[in-house]
Design an enzyme around this catalytic site. Structure first.
Site, PDB file in Angstrom:
ATOM      1  N   PRO A 128      24.635  41.180 -60.161  1.00  0.00           N
ATOM      2  CG  PRO A 128      24.328  43.501 -60.186  1.00  0.00           C
ATOM      3  CD  PRO A 128      23.924  42.265 -59.434  1.00  0.00           C
ATOM      4  CG  ASP A 193      24.502  39.904 -51.893  1.00  0.00           C
ATOM      5  OD1 ASP A 193      24.161  40.396 -50.805  1.00  0.00           O
ATOM      6  OD2 ASP A 193      24.238  40.433 -52.991  1.00  0.00           O
ATOM      7  CB  CYS A 246      19.268  44.399 -49.987  1.00  0.00           C
ATOM      8  SG  CYS A 246      18.502  43.481 -51.334  1.00  0.00           S
TER       9      CYS A 246
END
Length: 317
Positions: A128, A193, A246
């Site tokens: 985001p 990421d 993550c």
């Protein structure tokens, strides 16, 4: 069957809840860490953290305005702070883009990209936009960021966050990230990421316990290797590629970095920040990885009281 998890309950009850909700995940976590402290922190509520957006405000000014809500400073990020509130609709600074809600570990990747104004940077999976907006503030809105995401459904929130934070240098694209491998030696720095199995985000949402499946990790690992390879092709000689997830799953972390080290001339560098991690895996579940992966940063929830996170800093000679 509904299973209640009490983060303040008996550790054996917490472990049993994991086992009942997702036996496959429970067995995997035992291999990855398995300590009582690890399981305790896996369900401990995550501290609320924000980053001051220096494109719109000075850090000291925002700190003064929010001093009654600030409970501490993120040690590895000068613009990062912990807050005692998570209802951001009540904070005008959030609506105005003066602060951005961002998990403390998530602030690490842009910090190690060696960013300077006028660089050309690729964020290969940007939505985001937390790290994209952080990159923009380190570039001081000078240069160019290609902010890419593969899903049309995620683009609107990315664009909204870029606009709210006053980012003027982002070019938003909707491509499969592997597409950028054709642009050889074009970018000063690249962030991957990567999409992952979200094992590290259980503290944020217990739903991730039930959703996790080992079979998903194998497909994600293959995708992550391809994305990181594309990023490495796209970065200029001397440039930095940062890989982050993550998740705590080694086949999505150390194995991906090991793949790049074995198939390119990439060099891996230490993440030099005041953050405490745990030893990365050089052997796991019958597989052996390069000793160089010890230079990666592996964060378990209890090591620095964050979500589970992984960061690798690669350089093209």
């Amino acid at each position: 069957m509904k299973v209640f998890i009490d983060p303040d309950g008996d550790i054996e009850e917490i472990k049993e809840a994991f086992r009942l909700i997702n036996p496959e995940l429970y067995e995997r976590l035992l291999k990855i860490d398995g300590s009582d402290e690890f399981f305790r922190y896996m369900v401990k509520p995550l501290r609320v953290s924000v980053r001051v957006n220096t494109l719109k405000a000075e850090v000291d000014e925002v700190v003064e305005n929010l001093k009654e809500l600030i409970t501490g400073r993120v040690p590895w990020c000068e613009e990062g702070f912990y807050l005692s509130i998570d209802e951001f609709s009540r904070i005008p600074e959030h609506q105005l883009g003066l602060i951005f809600s961002q998990e403390a570990a998530s602030m690490i990747p842009p910090l190690v990209m060696e960013l300077e104004p006028k660089m050309t940077v690729l964020d290969i999976a940007a939505s985001p936009g937390a790290k994209t907006t952080q990159i923009a503030q380190y570039l001081q809105n000078e240069g160019c960021i290609v902010a890419n995401d593969v899903k049309h459904s995620r683009i609107n929130i990315l664009i909204s966050n870029l606009q709210r934070c006053g980012v003027l240098i982002a070019k938003v694209t909707v491509k499969d990230g592997r597409y950028f491998g054709r642009f050889r030696n074009r970018f000063d720095a690249v962030l991957v990421d990567a999409p992952c199995s979200n094992m590290g985000m259980i503290r944020k949402n217990y739903r991730n316990i039930r959703l996790w499946k080992m079979r998903d990790c194998y497909g994600l690992s293959k995708l992550q290797k391809s994305l990181l390879m594309a990023a490495y092709k796209a970065v200029k000689p001397g440039g930095v590629v940062v890989y982050s997830t993550c998740t705590l799953e080694p086949i999505e972390n150390e194995e991906v970095v090991d793949y790049i080290l074995r198939n390119t001339d990439a060099e891996i560098e230490e993440v030099n920040l005041p953050v405490k991690g745990v030893e990365p895996f050089t052997k796991f579940d019958g597989k052996e990885y390069s000793e160089e992966v010890r230079k990666c940063l592996r964060l378990h929830p209890q090591s620095s009281d964050t979500e589970g996170f992984f960061v690798a800093k690669l350089r093209k000679p």
